[in-house]
Design a protein around this motif. Structure first.
Motif, PDB file in Angstrom:
ATOM      1  N   GLN A  89      50.132  27.632  60.715  1.00 31.62           N
ATOM      2  CA  GLN A  89      50.856  27.485  60.001  1.00 31.62           C
ATOM      3  C   GLN A  89      52.081  27.729  60.504  1.00 31.62           C
ATOM      4  O   GLN A  89      52.472  28.505  61.097  1.00 31.62           O
ATOM      5  CB  GLN A  89      50.478  28.621  59.148  1.00 31.62           C
ATOM      6  CG  GLN A  89      49.305  29.372  58.291  1.00 31.62           C
ATOM      7  CD  GLN A  89      48.583  30.575  57.508  1.00 31.62           C
ATOM      8  OE1 GLN A  89      49.683  31.368  57.455  1.00 31.62           O
ATOM      9  NE2 GLN A  89      48.285  30.267  56.714  1.00 31.62           N
ATOM     10  N   PHE A  90      52.989  26.561  59.905  1.00 30.15           N
ATOM     11  CA  PHE A  90      53.902  27.146  59.981  1.00 30.15           C
ATOM     12  C   PHE A  90      54.882  27.524  58.993  1.00 30.15           C
ATOM     13  O   PHE A  90      54.822  28.319  58.187  1.00 30.15           O
ATOM     14  CB  PHE A  90      55.243  25.237  59.884  1.00 30.15           C
ATOM     15  CG  PHE A  90      54.997  23.780  60.492  1.00 30.15           C
ATOM     16  CD1 PHE A  90      55.057  24.154  61.708  1.00 30.15           C
ATOM     17  CD2 PHE A  90      53.753  23.224  59.528  1.00 30.15           C
ATOM     18  CE1 PHE A  90      54.434  23.429  62.152  1.00 30.15           C
ATOM     19  CE2 PHE A  90      53.565  22.587  60.657  1.00 30.15           C
ATOM     20  CZ  PHE A  90      54.034  21.881  61.672  1.00 30.15           C
ATOM     21  N   ILE A  95      62.173  30.981  53.938  1.00 36.95           N
ATOM     22  CA  ILE A  95      62.797  31.388  55.018  1.00 36.95           C
ATOM     23  C   ILE A  95      63.858  30.672  56.315  1.00 36.95           C
ATOM     24  O   ILE A  95      63.855  29.715  55.923  1.00 36.95           O
ATOM     25  CB  ILE A  95      61.692  32.210  56.765  1.00 36.95           C
ATOM     26  CG1 ILE A  95      60.847  32.746  56.679  1.00 36.95           C
ATOM     27  CG2 ILE A  95      63.084  32.722  57.960  1.00 36.95           C
ATOM     28  CD1 ILE A  95      59.798  33.104  57.737  1.00 36.95           C
ATOM     29  N   LYS A  96      65.368  31.026  55.799  1.00 37.60           N
ATOM     30  CA  LYS A  96      66.790  31.070  56.022  1.00 37.60           C
ATOM     31  C   LYS A  96      66.842  30.493  57.616  1.00 37.60           C
ATOM     32  O   LYS A  96      66.184  31.569  58.562  1.00 37.60           O
ATOM     33  CB  LYS A  96      67.729  31.454  55.789  1.00 37.60           C
ATOM     34  CG  LYS A  96      69.169  30.948  55.739  1.00 37.60           C
ATOM     35  CD  LYS A  96      70.182  32.081  55.122  1.00 37.60           C
ATOM     36  CE  LYS A  96      71.533  31.214  55.701  1.00 37.60           C
ATOM     37  NZ  LYS A  96      72.421  32.133  55.308  1.00 37.60           N
ATOM     38  N   LEU A 101      62.865  28.315  65.634  1.00 36.70           N
ATOM     39  CA  LEU A 101      62.052  28.524  66.411  1.00 36.70           C
ATOM     40  C   LEU A 101      61.641  27.268  66.692  1.00 36.70           C
ATOM     41  O   LEU A 101      59.809  27.656  66.976  1.00 36.70           O
ATOM     42  CB  LEU A 101      61.278  30.026  65.426  1.00 36.70           C
ATOM     43  CG  LEU A 101      62.273  30.963  65.147  1.00 36.70           C
ATOM     44  CD1 LEU A 101      61.030  31.517  64.662  1.00 36.70           C
ATOM     45  CD2 LEU A 101      62.372  31.869  66.713  1.00 36.70           C
ATOM     46  N   ASN A 102      62.174  26.489  66.278  1.00 37.17           N
ATOM     47  CA  ASN A 102      61.803  25.082  66.610  1.00 37.17           C
ATOM     48  C   ASN A 102      61.468  24.417  68.610  1.00 37.17           C
ATOM     49  O   ASN A 102      61.044  23.662  69.010  1.00 37.17           O
ATOM     50  CB  ASN A 102      61.745  23.746  65.959  1.00 37.17           C
ATOM     51  CG  ASN A 102      61.223  23.987  64.421  1.00 37.17           C
ATOM     52  OD1 ASN A 102      60.543  24.895  64.018  1.00 37.17           O
ATOM     53  ND2 ASN A 102      62.671  23.166  63.717  1.00 37.17           N
ATOM     54  N   ASP A 129      64.548  38.619  60.019  1.00 40.37           N
ATOM     55  CA  ASP A 129      64.882  40.089  59.232  1.00 40.37           C
ATOM     56  C   ASP A 129      63.398  39.871  58.250  1.00 40.37           C
ATOM     57  O   ASP A 129      64.255  38.485  57.035  1.00 40.37           O
ATOM     58  CB  ASP A 129      66.047  40.448  58.969  1.00 40.37           C
ATOM     59  CG  ASP A 129      66.456  42.194  57.452  1.00 40.37           C
ATOM     60  OD1 ASP A 129      65.449  41.867  56.553  1.00 40.37           O
ATOM     61  OD2 ASP A 129      67.571  42.320  57.549  1.00 40.37           O
ATOM     62  N   LYS A 130      62.794  40.314  58.040  1.00 34.11           N
ATOM     63  CA  LYS A 130      61.429  40.488  56.512  1.00 34.11           C
ATOM     64  C   LYS A 130      62.484  40.050  55.314  1.00 34.11           C
ATOM     65  O   LYS A 130      61.171  39.871  54.376  1.00 34.11           O
ATOM     66  CB  LYS A 130      60.531  40.952  57.039  1.00 34.11           C
ATOM     67  CG  LYS A 130      59.700  40.129  58.574  1.00 34.11           C
ATOM     68  CD  LYS A 130      58.224  41.212  58.511  1.00 34.11           C
ATOM     69  CE  LYS A 130      57.502  40.792  59.910  1.00 34.11           C
ATOM     70  NZ  LYS A 130      56.570  41.810  59.851  1.00 34.11           N
ATOM     71  N   LYS A 131      62.832  41.462  55.641  1.00 34.38           N
ATOM     72  CA  LYS A 131      63.431  42.002  53.894  1.00 34.38           C
ATOM     73  C   LYS A 131      64.785  41.182  53.476  1.00 34.38           C
ATOM     74  O   LYS A 131      64.068  40.083  52.296  1.00 34.38           O
ATOM     75  CB  LYS A 131      64.140  42.736  54.101  1.00 34.38           C
ATOM     76  CG  LYS A 131      63.181  44.021  54.196  1.00 34.38           C
ATOM     77  CD  LYS A 131      63.869  45.638  54.333  1.00 34.38           C
ATOM     78  CE  LYS A 131      62.809  46.891  54.526  1.00 34.38           C
ATOM     79  NZ  LYS A 131      63.496  47.787  54.583  1.00 34.38           N
ATOM     80  N   LEU A 132      65.699  39.506  54.497  1.00 34.27           N
ATOM     81  CA  LEU A 132      66.113  39.522  53.910  1.00 34.27           C
ATOM     82  C   LEU A 132      65.242  37.733  53.675  1.00 34.27           C
ATOM     83  O   LEU A 132      66.012  36.658  53.188  1.00 34.27           O
ATOM     84  CB  LEU A 132      67.096  39.200  54.356  1.00 34.27           C
ATOM     85  CG  LEU A 132      68.498  40.956  54.348  1.00 34.27           C
ATOM     86  CD1 LEU A 132      69.438  40.654  55.029  1.00 34.27           C
ATOM     87  CD2 LEU A 132      68.824  40.574  53.223  1.00 34.27           C
TER      88      LEU A 132
END
Length: 242
Positions: A89-90, A95-96, A101-102, A129-132
């Motif tokens: 999965q991409f 996610i900003k 990560l490409n 940051d998973k929360k943001l």
């Protein structure tokens, strides 16, 4: 199964044990990326991203985080691998800066707060940051990190994060507060200018690291600071593949 390429060589570059699913994940070079070994039956299955006969998918590292996401870091980017559906999965478009990560990512690490660190070849050290739901380049409080790209990441028992660099930049320790950094390199500790591809910690708190061609180094902990011990080093050597 490397008969497809004719060389008979498959480099098993990274391993991850997932005892909950009885799987050993193997990331390879010069082959078709990700393999699993069932630790009960011994069955080996290959999961390439691109289903072509001649296609190398080089994997640098894999990480199974606390949310059971399997991050697979390739030479050309990062994918998530669903352990149950066996599909890639991409990253979510929500996610900003997911596009950071490409490109190639050499190493990945989960922090105590659940955030994910990535060693990107093009954008340096990145933190997700998973929360943001945001990926940002990491800039320490006392200045920029070195320009050489990072090959290895390690978090020690005290919460410090260690970076192992390509070429001449040695090792950098990011303090638990994530604002202070300490460098260990040729200029201040005479560490040979070679790739640091692996870092680990002993029970006594020493930091061990690998140096391409030169072997094993140790950063020993005393009451106040770390100091370097490298033993007898060769006066000259030939470096292949640096």
């Amino acid at each position: 199964d490397n008969q497809l390429y004719g060389s008979g060589l498959v480099a098993c570059n990274t391993f991850l044990n997932d005892p909950g699913n009885h799987l050993l994940f193997i990331g390879t070079y010069h082959s078709k990326g990700l393999y699993t070994v069932n630790t009960i039956t011994g069955e080996v299955i290959n999961y390439p991203v691109v289903k072509q006969k001649i296609f190398h998918e080089n994997i640098n590292q894999v990480l199974l985080d606390r949310d059971k996401n399997l991050w697979v870091c390739f030479n050309n980017g990062v994918r998530l691998f669903n352990i149950h559906t066996k599909e890639y999965q991409f990253l979510s478009p929500t996610i900003k800066n997911a596009s950071f990560l490409n490109s190639g990512v050499n190493a990945v690490l989960e922090d105590d707060d659940g955030s994910i660190w990535f060693a990107s070849r093009e954008r340096g050290l990145l933190r997700y940051d998973k929360k943001l739901k945001e990926i940002k380049p990491f800039v320490p409080g006392n200045g920029q990190l070195t320009a050489d790209y990072i090959l290895s990441l390690f978090k020690d028992s005290k919460g410090n994060i260690w970076l192992g660099y390509h070429a001449q930049s040695g090792i950098v320790c990011i303090g638990k507060n994530r604002s202070s950094i300490q460098s260990y390199n040729y200029l201040n500790y005479k560490i040979p200018q070679a790739d640091v591809a692996g870092i680990s910690e002993s029970k006594t708190g020493s930091i061990f690291f690998t140096l391409h061609v030169y072997g094993l180094g140790e950063i020993m902990k005393n009451e106040k600071n770390y100091f370097i011990g490298l033993g007898e080093l060769p006066s000259s050597s030939t470096c292949y593949g640096c």
